[in-house]
Every structure is written in C-alpha cells, then in structure tokens.
Design a protein around this motif. Structure first.
Motif, short mmCIF file in Angstrom:
data_model
loop_
_atom_site.label_atom_id
_atom_site.label_comp_id
_atom_site.label_asym_id
_atom_site.label_seq_id
_atom_site.Cartn_x
_atom_site.Cartn_y
_atom_site.Cartn_z
N LYS A 1 -2.16 11.73 -3.05
CA LYS A 1 -2.04 10.30 -3.30
C LYS A 1 -1.06 9.67 -2.31
CE LYS A 1 -4.81 10.34 -6.83
NZ LYS A 1 -6.20 9.82 -6.65
N ASP A 2 -1.46 8.53 -1.76
CA ASP A 2 -0.60 7.79 -0.83
C ASP A 2 0.12 6.65 -1.55
OD1 ASP A 2 -1.05 9.35 1.32
OD2 ASP A 2 -2.25 7.94 2.46
N TYR A 3 0.44 6.84 -2.82
CA TYR A 3 1.11 5.80 -3.59
C TYR A 3 2.49 5.49 -3.01
CZ TYR A 3 -2.31 6.78 -7.32
OH TYR A 3 -3.45 6.95 -8.06
N THR A 4 2.87 4.22 -3.08
CA THR A 4 4.22 3.80 -2.72
C THR A 4 4.99 3.48 -4.00
OG1 THR A 4 3.70 1.44 -2.57
CG2 THR A 4 3.34 2.78 -0.59
N THR B 1 3.34 0.82 -5.97
CA THR B 1 1.98 1.08 -6.46
C THR B 1 1.98 1.39 -7.95
OG1 THR B 1 1.31 1.96 -4.30
CG2 THR B 1 -0.05 2.56 -6.20
N ILE B 2 2.98 2.15 -8.40
CA ILE B 2 2.96 2.69 -9.76
C ILE B 2 3.62 1.72 -10.73
CG2 ILE B 2 3.67 4.64 -11.19
CD1 ILE B 2 3.85 6.28 -8.56
N TRP C 1 -2.56 6.65 -15.42
CA TRP C 1 -1.54 5.88 -14.73
C TRP C 1 -2.07 4.48 -14.49
CZ3 TRP C 1 1.71 8.70 -10.46
CH2 TRP C 1 2.21 9.92 -10.96
N ILE D 1 -1.80 1.47 -12.00
CA ILE D 1 -1.36 1.26 -10.63
C ILE D 1 -1.87 -0.07 -10.09
CG2 ILE D 1 -1.36 3.77 -10.16
CD1 ILE D 1 -3.97 3.23 -8.51
N ASN E 1 -4.03 -1.34 -7.11
CA ASN E 1 -4.94 -0.74 -6.11
C ASN E 1 -4.83 -1.45 -4.76
OD1 ASN E 1 -6.49 -3.11 -6.29
ND2 ASN E 1 -7.98 -2.19 -7.68
N THR E 2 -5.61 -1.01 -3.81
CA THR E 2 -5.53 -1.53 -2.44
C THR E 2 -5.89 -3.01 -2.36
OG1 THR E 2 -7.78 -0.72 -2.06
CG2 THR E 2 -5.97 0.72 -1.35
N PHE F 1 2.34 13.72 -3.27
CA PHE F 1 2.62 12.29 -3.09
C PHE F 1 3.25 12.12 -1.70
CE2 PHE F 1 2.51 13.18 -7.57
CZ PHE F 1 1.75 12.13 -8.09
#
Length: 639
Positions: A62-65, A68-69, A77, A79, A81-82, A134
């Motif tokens: 996951k490329d979450y920042t 994001t969360i 979760w 989040i 999204n893009t 992550f």
C-alpha cells in the motif's frame, strides 16, 4: 540476489512497488523466488515469496500516506482514495491473509505437500505467511497513531524497514521480519526440495506446467487428495520468458532442446486468455511440427487451473481464436495462393490493391527456416496496432541456407527486443556434448559460435543441464539389415528394462532409397519381423498431418521432418549416406545430423555399414573411447 518473476517490474508500477521489488531482489538469498503481481487461480496478490528455508509468504503493498488513513479496525479501513473520496476498503492484512488462505487451500490438496501423520495431519509441510508493506509510512507513525493495535508489528513492513537509503535499514532485519510473518510460526527442519518447489509452482501457475503423472483424486484417510508424480515444469528462466516476452515484436534465439516451442505454445495460450477477441496465427515450416505445436497448445488450453476440476472426458480443445499451420498449408487454405504468387501479392499489399486476412498476433517457430518473402508476407498481415510478432529460431538448425535480415524482411527491428535460451533441457549431458562436438568439428560456421548473441548470424553454444545418461551408441555393421537387427534388439531392451514406450522411439534416415537398396523397406520389414509397431511419418503429406505421438508406434522419419520433435530414444540408421553425395551444401548436412542427434532426450544410437566423412569421424570417436577405457582400466588395476 533473489530470482524475480518477471525479471523487471512494469513501468506503470508505483514508486513504492518499484522500491520493494528492488530491495527484495537485492536482499533475499539467491535461492528465493519473488513473484510480482502473479495471477494465481484468478487472484492477483502484489508479491509472493517462495524460499527453501522460508516456505511461502504473501505481501500486500500500500502506498498510503498519513493523510490517506481516516479510521481503521482489524477488518476494514476507511481511507481517502486517489479521487479524494472517502471509501471503506478491506484491511491490507486481511487482503494478504485471504490470498494466503486461497493459496494454502490449493496446495493442501496435494498429498506430496502435506503432512500425512501427527497433530498437523493434512496441513502443509511448510509454513505459509502474509504481511502488509506500507511504502510511504514509517514505524513512528504506526506507534503514534496506535496502528500496531490492529496490525501486528511482525506482519508489517514500513518505509524505514525496506528503504536501503534509510539509516536504520538492514538486510538482516528485513529477512528476519519476512521469516517471522506467520500466524503459526515454525521453521523448517529440512529445506524445501527443488521437487517440492516445482510442485508449488505447478499448482499455482498452470502456464509453467509441462507434464506430470496424474491420477484422479482419491480418498486418503477420509480426505480427498491429489497424487502427482514425475512433475515437470518450465525452469525459472523459461517461465520468465513466457511471462515477460512483452508486447509487440520479439525474437527468441535458443539452442536445440531449450524449450523454444514450449515457450511459444505457452505464449499462444497467454495471448488467447488475455485477448479472447484477438485472432492469433502460429506458423512453422514442417507439417509434423505444426501437428506437434497444435497438440501442445490444445493440452495447455485444456489444462485446468484447479486439478480437481480435471475431467479428461470433457476436454473442449478450445482454440477458437488460435490457428496453427505449416507455412504452405496456410498459403493454400487461408490465403488461397501459391508460393510463386508471393512477390506479386506483396506489391499489391503495399499498393493497397488487395485485402487479405489480418492477425492480431503472429508466432513463428523455427524462424530460420523461413524465406525472407515468407516473413514479409506474414508481417504485412499483422495488425499495426498490436505489432505482436514473435519469432523463435536456432541458427545451428538452419538447413535451408536462408539469408536473414529481420529488419528488411519484416519491417520491424529486434534490437533490444531479443532473448536467448542457451540451456539445453531436452538432452542428457552426454548427448549435448556428443552432438555439439560433432557440429564444431564439421561446421564451417564454427568461427561464429558464441556463448550468447542477440543479433547477426552467430550460432549459440549450448549449455548442458548436467542430466546424466549413457554415451550415445556408435555401431558399425556389415549392412543395413544388421543395423536394424541391432536397433530392434536395443528397442526391445529399452522397452522391457527401462520402460521406454515404443511411441517414445524414433528411427531417422537420410534417404529412403539408393541405387542398390530400399532403405525404408528394410527399416519397415525388420521392425515388422520383430513385432514392433511402427508408423512411417514421412510417407506422404497426409501421414504427416495424421501424426499422433500417443498411438504406441515407433516413428520412422527423415531428419528434416523431425525438427521440433523429441523422443526418449532416437536411432539414426544408414549414417554413411551423410553427407549425402547429391547435396552440394555440406553445411546443411552438418546441421541435419546435429538436428537428428538432438531429438533424443535419453538414448541415442548411430549405426552405419558404409563409409563417409561423418562415419570416419564416428570411427575416431569410437577409437578414442576404447583408448580411454583401456587407460582407466590400467590405472584402476595399478591401484
């Protein structure tokens, strides 16, 4: 350095995926396999790692920042999204765990991969684990936000644990973390064998399957299990080629027995599966090879993803969008033309004065056999939007003296779009060395032999797999009848003592008749008198089209028509007719005999009752063998 499949990551991968791909490749041991985005029975995990001392681990990336969360719990979760919208997704760890269970359920059906006794009966004999990576979040963020309360720390990798540029990174810590990604942790007492790893690959990736002794599922202690033996899969290099040939025009150059046709067949299935609306054409020169390719593709198309679904009675042979032809049959049946008309047709196509069928993909086997105009015609019918042309060749098997400039012939450049297969998987080391020594001693192209070349006219030197077997037999007889007497006795011995089926035996001849003897008649009569069933493959064009290896017959063929085929035992008879007196091109004769030798997987016999340049060479080889045996005997006796 771990072995990655594919060799390189796709250009559209995220920065985090590229970082993880590189660090896994560079940090994990050499005998680990790292799959990136494999398709496993309809699922697409991000990474799957297989290691002899590890077992199997699935990683979700996951490329979450930090932004994001929004909200987390063990299952879901929330989040951003893009597109900037709030959405609820499955927990990354739950995603990885579901993939792991899916894989485990498949593998637990194989009796060879499970524990059959004890408290863990019917469980896999190796651990399977999972984790989440992550790539843009650090450990201190997980601590600060309390994320470790819903993500067990030993199942999570953060940026500072996978980035070699970070001060706290270490390969030892990364490997240890991956080794601990198990719900029920246990370390293997004995590492997984190559056979067990091949079994895992066989179940998870149908495209790498070559063969196995397969029996329908049977109950074992009230559990329905599969029992597979003698599993054969593509090796990792072949698998990488089959998966990563890439789009548009590609060239594969390979030595005899390197699996070129196998990869082409796997590619045809892959393209058919990925693009069911495509029209796919497979071409070769030989009629018998076309039949073999068609059979291989049908077998691959019928291969069930889940072996529990296998029903040999309901094979569909579904090749609706794949056509397989030898070149001249394609001309006649599909284009309604003769070879002499090709130059005129090419001019008409260039001037847009005619319309012929077009194809989204064209795969050509034994490309060295194709005339430049044949390649020009085929490539002119290729969909310009796909440009999916795959050429497979081996210059050492060039028996038609075709001159080659692929840029000129096809209008496509293969610079940087070529791959080499230099390992011979078909033959034993004894057969590889014997055939290659003959080729080097007689070919005028020996100065062009290289260890590996992608362009030009160079011949690729084969590398043996080190599979052992008996030395090829060299037998000089009084006449052809005596040759066939030796051959039939050897056939019966191999059949009775080694379990070699007659359908896995091939008799090769150079010419069927000379002024003083009917060679093919002698071969057939001696086999018949010995009660050995046979099929004359090269009797006619119809017999070539009717060829089926599984009919239980010894196959009789010219060497020309054996290209692309392989058998456990090969018997080259009447070898004194090579080089053939009426053949001006000796190089063709060298290539022909090399081809004949390399049809054999395990046992090779060469017999002759006359004299020629080639048989004089075989006489010297026999004398050298005898001398070596005497020397060894003397040394052994003195000890």
């Amino acid at each position: 350095m771990a072995y990655t499949i594919p060799e390189t990551i796709r250009s559209s991968a995220t920065a985090g995926e590229r970082l993880l791909f590189a660090v896994l490749k560079n940090s994990l041991p050499d005998d680990y396999i790292v799959y990136y985005e494999p398709e496993i029975l309809g699922r697409h995990p991000d990474f799957v790692i297989i290691g002899p001392d590890l077992g199997l681990v699935v990683l979700e990336v996951k490329d979450y920042t930090q932004n994001t969360i929004l909200q987390v719990n063990p299952d879901t979760w929330m989040i951003v999204n893009t597109k900037g919208h709030q959405t609820t997704v499955k927990s990354p760890l739950k995603q990885a765990r579901d993939y792991m269970f899916h894989i485990s359920n498949v593998l637990q059906k194989d009796k060879n991969l499970i524990q059959t006794e004890g408290p863990y009966k019917f469980k896999l004999k190796f651990p399977t684990g999972y984790g989440a990576v992550f790539t843009r979040l650090k450990q201190d963020f997980f601590v600060k936000e309390g994320l470790y309360s819903v993500c067990e720390p030993h199942l999570v990798l953060t940026r500072d644990e996978i980035d070699p540029d970070k001060e706290g990174f270490s390969e030892e810590h990364l490997i240890e973390k991956i080794m601990d990604m198990f719900v029920i942790p246990f370390r293997l007492k004995e590492p997984l064998t190559k056979g067990e790893i091949d079994s895992i690959r066989y179940h998870l990736f149908p495209e790498v399957r070559i063969s196995a002794e397969f029996k329908a599922p049977v109950p074992y202690q009230d559990q329905l299990l599969l029992s597979l033996h003698d599993i054969k899969t593509m090796d990792l290099h072949q698998e990488n080629l089959a998966r990563q040939i890439g789009d548009k025009n590609r060239l594969i150059r390979g030595v005899a027995g390197s699996g070129k046709t196998l990869i082409l067949s796997a590619r045809a299935k892959y393209l058919s599966k990925q693009h069911p609306d495509w029209k796919i054409l497979v071409l070769c020169y030989n009629i018998s090879l076309a039949q073999e390719i068609k059979y291989m593709i049908q077998m691959k198309m019928n291969e069930p993803e889940d072996l529990f679904d296998f029903d040999p009675k309901s094979q569909a042979n579904d090749m609706k969008n794949i056509q397989v032809f030898n070149f001249h049959a394609w001309l006649k049946q599909e284009l309604k033309m003769k070879e002499q008309q090709i130059p005129l047709m090419l001019k008409k196509l260039a001037a847009k004065e005619t319309i012929l069928p077009s194809y989204d993909a064209i795969l050509i086997d034994e490309g060295q056999d194709f005339e430049p105009e044949w390649l020009s015609l085929a490539s002119s019918l290729l969909n310009p939007d796909t440009q999916m042309l795959l050429l497979v060749e081996d210059r050492a098997q060039n028996i038609y003296s075709r001159k080659r400039s692929y840029v000129q012939d096809t209008g496509l450049s293969f610079q940087g779009r070529s791959k080499i297969l230099s390992i011979n998987y078909r033959n034993t080391a004894q057969i590889v060395n014997f055939a290659w020594d003959f080729y080097r001693n007689h070919s005028t192209l020996k100065n062009r032999v290289v260890k590996g070349s992608l362009e030009g006219e160079e011949i690729i030197s084969p590398q043996s797999t080190r599979r052992k077997g008996p030395e090829p037999a060299i037998v000089k007889c009084k006449n052809l009848k005596e040759e066939m007497g030796f051959v039939t006795k050897l056939m019966k011995r191999l059949h009775a003592e080694k379990g070699v089926p007659y359908s896995e035996m091939l008799v090769l001849y150079r010419v069927k008749r000379t002024f003083n003897q009917n060679i093919i008649e002698t071969i057939q009569n001696e086999l018949k008198e010995s009660a050995i069933p046979s099929f004359w493959l090269t009797e006619s064009a119809d017999s070539k089209r009717d060829y089926e290896k599984e009919r239980g017959n010894v196959i009789i063929s010219t060497i020309d028509s054996s290209k692309g085929l392989d058998f456990q035992a090969v018997f080259i008879v009447n070898a004194e007719n090579m080089p053939f007196a009426l053949e001006e091109n000796k190089e063709r004769e060298v290539s022909l005999l090399y081809i004949g030798m390399t049809r054999s997987k395990d046992y090779l016999s060469i017999t002759y009752s006359g004299e020629s340049e080639f048989t004089k060479y075989f006489d010297r080889v026999k004398a050298d063998r005898l001398k070596l045996r005497k020397e060894k005997s003397i040394i052994g006796g003195s000890q």
